[in-house]
Design a protein around this motif. Structure first.
Motif, PDB file in Angstrom:
ATOM      1  N   VAL A 310      46.149  82.732 -21.670  1.00  0.00           N
ATOM      2  CA  VAL A 310      45.359  82.717 -20.362  1.00  0.00           C
ATOM      3  C   VAL A 310      43.872  82.405 -20.329  1.00  0.00           C
ATOM      4  O   VAL A 310      43.217  82.749 -21.671  1.00  0.00           O
ATOM      5  CB  VAL A 310      45.615  84.786 -20.090  1.00  0.00           C
ATOM      6  N   LEU A 311      43.580  82.835 -19.226  1.00  0.00           N
ATOM      7  CA  LEU A 311      41.822  82.101 -19.229  1.00  0.00           C
ATOM      8  C   LEU A 311      40.870  83.440 -18.173  1.00  0.00           C
ATOM      9  O   LEU A 311      42.284  84.017 -17.680  1.00  0.00           O
ATOM     10  CB  LEU A 311      41.476  80.874 -18.038  1.00  0.00           C
ATOM     11  N   SER A 312      39.667  83.710 -19.347  1.00  0.00           N
ATOM     12  CA  SER A 312      39.649  84.932 -17.936  1.00  0.00           C
ATOM     13  C   SER A 312      37.722  84.361 -18.622  1.00  0.00           C
ATOM     14  O   SER A 312      37.254  84.218 -19.525  1.00  0.00           O
ATOM     15  CB  SER A 312      39.910  85.632 -18.837  1.00  0.00           C
ATOM     16  N   GLY A 313      37.430  83.874 -17.815  1.00  0.00           N
ATOM     17  CA  GLY A 313      36.169  83.414 -17.154  1.00  0.00           C
ATOM     18  C   GLY A 313      35.935  82.251 -18.572  1.00  0.00           C
ATOM     19  O   GLY A 313      36.174  80.659 -18.620  1.00  0.00           O
ATOM     20  N   SER A 314      34.780  82.252 -19.274  1.00  0.00           N
ATOM     21  CA  SER A 314      33.783  81.126 -20.493  1.00  0.00           C
ATOM     22  C   SER A 314      35.269  80.902 -21.772  1.00  0.00           C
ATOM     23  O   SER A 314      35.125  80.670 -22.325  1.00  0.00           O
ATOM     24  CB  SER A 314      32.963  81.477 -20.490  1.00  0.00           C
ATOM     25  N   THR A 315      36.377  81.675 -21.573  1.00  0.00           N
ATOM     26  CA  THR A 315      37.362  82.522 -22.798  1.00  0.00           C
ATOM     27  C   THR A 315      38.877  82.319 -22.641  1.00  0.00           C
ATOM     28  O   THR A 315      39.039  82.133 -21.175  1.00  0.00           O
ATOM     29  CB  THR A 315      37.094  83.758 -22.856  1.00  0.00           C
ATOM     30  N   VAL A 332      36.161  77.821 -23.740  1.00  0.00           N
ATOM     31  CA  VAL A 332      36.962  76.947 -23.186  1.00  0.00           C
ATOM     32  C   VAL A 332      36.175  75.477 -23.116  1.00  0.00           C
ATOM     33  O   VAL A 332      36.615  75.022 -22.793  1.00  0.00           O
ATOM     34  CB  VAL A 332      36.786  77.539 -21.591  1.00  0.00           C
ATOM     35  N   ASP A 333      34.840  75.587 -23.311  1.00  0.00           N
ATOM     36  CA  ASP A 333      33.858  73.940 -23.140  1.00  0.00           C
ATOM     37  C   ASP A 333      33.959  73.394 -24.865  1.00  0.00           C
ATOM     38  O   ASP A 333      34.225  72.535 -24.089  1.00  0.00           O
ATOM     39  CB  ASP A 333      32.557  74.542 -22.523  1.00  0.00           C
ATOM     40  N   SER A 334      34.380  74.065 -25.540  1.00  0.00           N
ATOM     41  CA  SER A 334      34.451  73.146 -26.802  1.00  0.00           C
ATOM     42  C   SER A 334      35.778  73.435 -27.853  1.00  0.00           C
ATOM     43  O   SER A 334      35.723  72.772 -29.030  1.00  0.00           O
ATOM     44  CB  SER A 334      33.312  73.709 -27.867  1.00  0.00           C
ATOM     45  N   GLY A 335      36.562  75.249 -27.122  1.00  0.00           N
ATOM     46  CA  GLY A 335      37.764  74.982 -28.273  1.00  0.00           C
ATOM     47  C   GLY A 335      36.945  75.965 -29.328  1.00  0.00           C
ATOM     48  O   GLY A 335      38.505  76.479 -30.077  1.00  0.00           O
ATOM     49  N   LYS A 336      35.843  76.533 -30.046  1.00  0.00           N
ATOM     50  CA  LYS A 336      35.745  77.082 -30.922  1.00  0.00           C
ATOM     51  C   LYS A 336      36.374  77.900 -31.180  1.00  0.00           C
ATOM     52  O   LYS A 336      36.053  79.016 -29.636  1.00  0.00           O
ATOM     53  CB  LYS A 336      34.322  76.585 -31.644  1.00  0.00           C
ATOM     54  N   VAL A 337      36.781  78.972 -32.471  1.00  0.00           N
ATOM     55  CA  VAL A 337      36.970  80.410 -32.577  1.00  0.00           C
ATOM     56  C   VAL A 337      36.072  80.815 -32.367  1.00  0.00           C
ATOM     57  O   VAL A 337      35.337  81.032 -32.982  1.00  0.00           O
ATOM     58  CB  VAL A 337      38.082  80.242 -33.397  1.00  0.00           C
ATOM     59  N   LEU A 338      35.836  82.186 -31.215  1.00  0.00           N
ATOM     60  CA  LEU A 338      35.302  83.029 -31.150  1.00  0.00           C
ATOM     61  C   LEU A 338      35.879  84.241 -31.938  1.00  0.00           C
ATOM     62  O   LEU A 338      34.709  85.140 -32.772  1.00  0.00           O
ATOM     63  CB  LEU A 338      34.950  83.227 -30.100  1.00  0.00           C
ATOM     64  N   TRP A 339      36.866  84.559 -32.211  1.00  0.00           N
ATOM     65  CA  TRP A 339      37.012  86.182 -32.181  1.00  0.00           C
ATOM     66  C   TRP A 339      39.037  85.210 -32.719  1.00  0.00           C
ATOM     67  O   TRP A 339      39.496  84.578 -31.956  1.00  0.00           O
ATOM     68  CB  TRP A 339      36.700  86.868 -31.337  1.00  0.00           C
ATOM     69  N   GLU A 340      39.253  85.888 -34.001  1.00  0.00           N
ATOM     70  CA  GLU A 340      40.518  86.274 -34.797  1.00  0.00           C
ATOM     71  C   GLU A 340      41.053  87.116 -34.721  1.00  0.00           C
ATOM     72  O   GLU A 340      40.288  88.169 -35.669  1.00  0.00           O
ATOM     73  CB  GLU A 340      40.961  85.122 -35.181  1.00  0.00           C
ATOM     74  N   CYS A 341      42.558  87.899 -34.829  1.00  0.00           N
ATOM     75  CA  CYS A 341      42.567  89.092 -35.308  1.00  0.00           C
ATOM     76  C   CYS A 341      43.118  88.847 -36.808  1.00  0.00           C
ATOM     77  O   CYS A 341      43.586  87.473 -37.400  1.00  0.00           O
ATOM     78  CB  CYS A 341      43.809  89.605 -34.847  1.00  0.00           C
ATOM     79  N   PRO A 342      43.150  89.716 -37.694  1.00  0.00           N
ATOM     80  CA  PRO A 342      44.140  88.931 -39.214  1.00  0.00           C
ATOM     81  C   PRO A 342      45.332  87.770 -39.123  1.00  0.00           C
ATOM     82  O   PRO A 342      45.916  87.831 -39.817  1.00  0.00           O
ATOM     83  CB  PRO A 342      44.065  90.532 -39.171  1.00  0.00           C
ATOM     84  N   GLY A 343      46.320  88.564 -38.052  1.00  0.00           N
ATOM     85  CA  GLY A 343      47.095  87.880 -38.112  1.00  0.00           C
ATOM     86  C   GLY A 343      48.285  89.088 -37.909  1.00  0.00           C
ATOM     87  O   GLY A 343      48.334  90.428 -37.801  1.00  0.00           O
TER      88      GLY A 343
END
Length: 415
Positions: A310-315, A332-343
């Motif tokens: 899902v898209l939300s603004g710049s994320t 959205v502009d680079s594909g860089k992972v900004l945050w992730e949960c442990p899994g």
């Protein structure tokens, strides 16, 4: 008579005065009102309750197909024994309004298909008083939604020698004006069809690769409306008026890979991915009469399997199939992972954007509530909404959450 009239008036006033019900919208197709995983007419509680309220739960049958909520009724598409059942249910108590049943022979020797079983994968579509379903073997039916009367039925198993993808038909239909879109066939050979929604007659067809396991969406890019979907090995765009191929991009698959992701679009950029394949951002440009998809970015840090983003603004919120399922936030502009949960969220996770919150429904039967933060997501609540494996995406209308478990259907309410 007088008391009956007063009761109806009181009920009407109650419905109109209830803020959540007054703003609620039907959940009439795959991924919700706008087909993008965004909830509309929903206001997240300022403080999420300790528990959700279980209104009712019934045994209904097996199915990966999402239920629908249309006003005061629900529609659910399931398998029992060797037959497919379409149900219309009263949302007040889960009792049957009508049902249809049809034989649904399906057999596949490949392991992934055997593991998923024979239940329908395609989510029905409700539109202007009609209900459309696609069975696991490609049988398509149009019903009068109020009564269950069959308007028309098409058996696509007769269109090709091998009539469906190896794991069964999964595309959820889409309506555009009078056109109803469906992709039929098997892997390398198939056809994308525009049918007359009222008669089932063919309007146009694009002959090419057979379908993947994704569902088409409509978008306007560069001033041109485009029908965007995945075939077995490609991302493709068709002109909705006549089925002309506007552009395509090869993404090689095999029996153990699959295109199952419904893409999301922002401006002229299509965000997509596939099982064990990079997540990509494709910028769509036109030079002269030629449309071209250009890779804006791609990353193997996140690979999406069956969970659409899902898209939300710049994320871009997505589910990484690595580490047994991670909810991630990407730029959205680079594909860089900004945050992730442990899994450990499971093999299949449904994400819904709820304004200030993100909802994540896991295949283990849990609903996670995250608050959006500048640095990522913060978990604020967790509820058990099924005591079985969940493959179907829930339907949400106002404060009502309809969850399809392995063989059950349960209505929850946010108090």
């Amino acid at each position: 008579m007088k008391s009956s009239s007063l009761y109806r008036l009181s009920l009407l006033l109650l419905l109109l005065s209830h803020p959540m019900l007054a703003k609620s919208e039907d959940w009439a197709q795959w991924r919700g009102p706008k087909r993008d995983g965004h909830l509309t007419g929903f206001t997240a509680p300022s403080v999420w309750p300790k528990e959700l309220v279980k209104e009712w739960s019934i045994d209904i049958g097996k199915g990966h197909s999402s239920p629908l909520i249309v006003g005061n009724v629900a529609y659910v598409f399931v398998r029992r024994d060797e037959k497919e059942w379409t149900y219309c249910l009263d949302m007040a108590n889960g009792k049957e309004v009508w049902h249809d049943v049809v034989a649904a022979p399906f057999d596949s020797v490949i392991f992934p298909a055997q593991r998923l079983g024979k239940a329908p994968r395609s989510t029905p579509l409700y539109h202007e008083g009609k209900l459309y379903t696609i069975g696991v073997n490609g049988l398509m039916t149009c019903f009068q939604a109020k009564t269950g009367k069959i308007v028309w039925r098409k058996d696509f198993t007769k269109a090709f020698t091998t009539p469906m993808p190896i794991c069964g038909a999964a595309l959820s239909p889409l309506i555009d004006g009078k056109r109803l879109y469906v992709h039929i066939g098997h892997d390398d050979r198939g056809a994308f069809l525009a049918l007359d929604k009222d008669s089932g007659d063919e309007i146009w067809r694009w002959q090419g690769e057979g379908p993947g396991y994704t569902s088409p969406i409509l978008a306007t890019i560069g001033g041109t409306r485009q029908l965007i979907t995945a075939s077995h090995n490609m991302w493709i765009s068709l002109y909705p008026e006549n089925g002309q191929l506007l552009w395509s991009m090869k993404v090689r698959q095999n029996y153990f890979n699959h295109n199952s992701i419904t893409p999301v679009i922002k401006g002229d950029v299509v965000y997509c991915g596939a099982n064990q394949r990079p997540t990509m951002a494709l910028r769509i440009t036109k030079k002269g009469e030629t449309w071209t998809p250009e890779t804006l970015w791609e990353t193997r840090d996140v690979t999406m399997s069956t969970s659409s983003p899902v898209l939300s603004g710049s994320t871009l919120y997505a589910v990484n199939e690595k580490r047994r399922g991670q909810v991630v936030c990407m730029a959205v502009d680079s594909g860089k992972v900004l945050w992730e949960c442990p899994g450990n969220k499971g093999e299949n996770v449904t994400l819904y954007d709820a304004g200030t919150s993100l909802l994540a429904f896991t295949s283990g039967g849990d609903m996670f509530v995250y608050t959006k933060k500048a640095e990522g997501l913060q978990e604020v609540a967790r509820y058990e909404v099924a005591d079985s494996t969940v493959w179907a995406s829930p339907a949400i209308s106002g404060n009502r959450i309809l969850v399809k478990g392995a063989e059950t259907l349960t209505l929850w309410k946010i108090p």
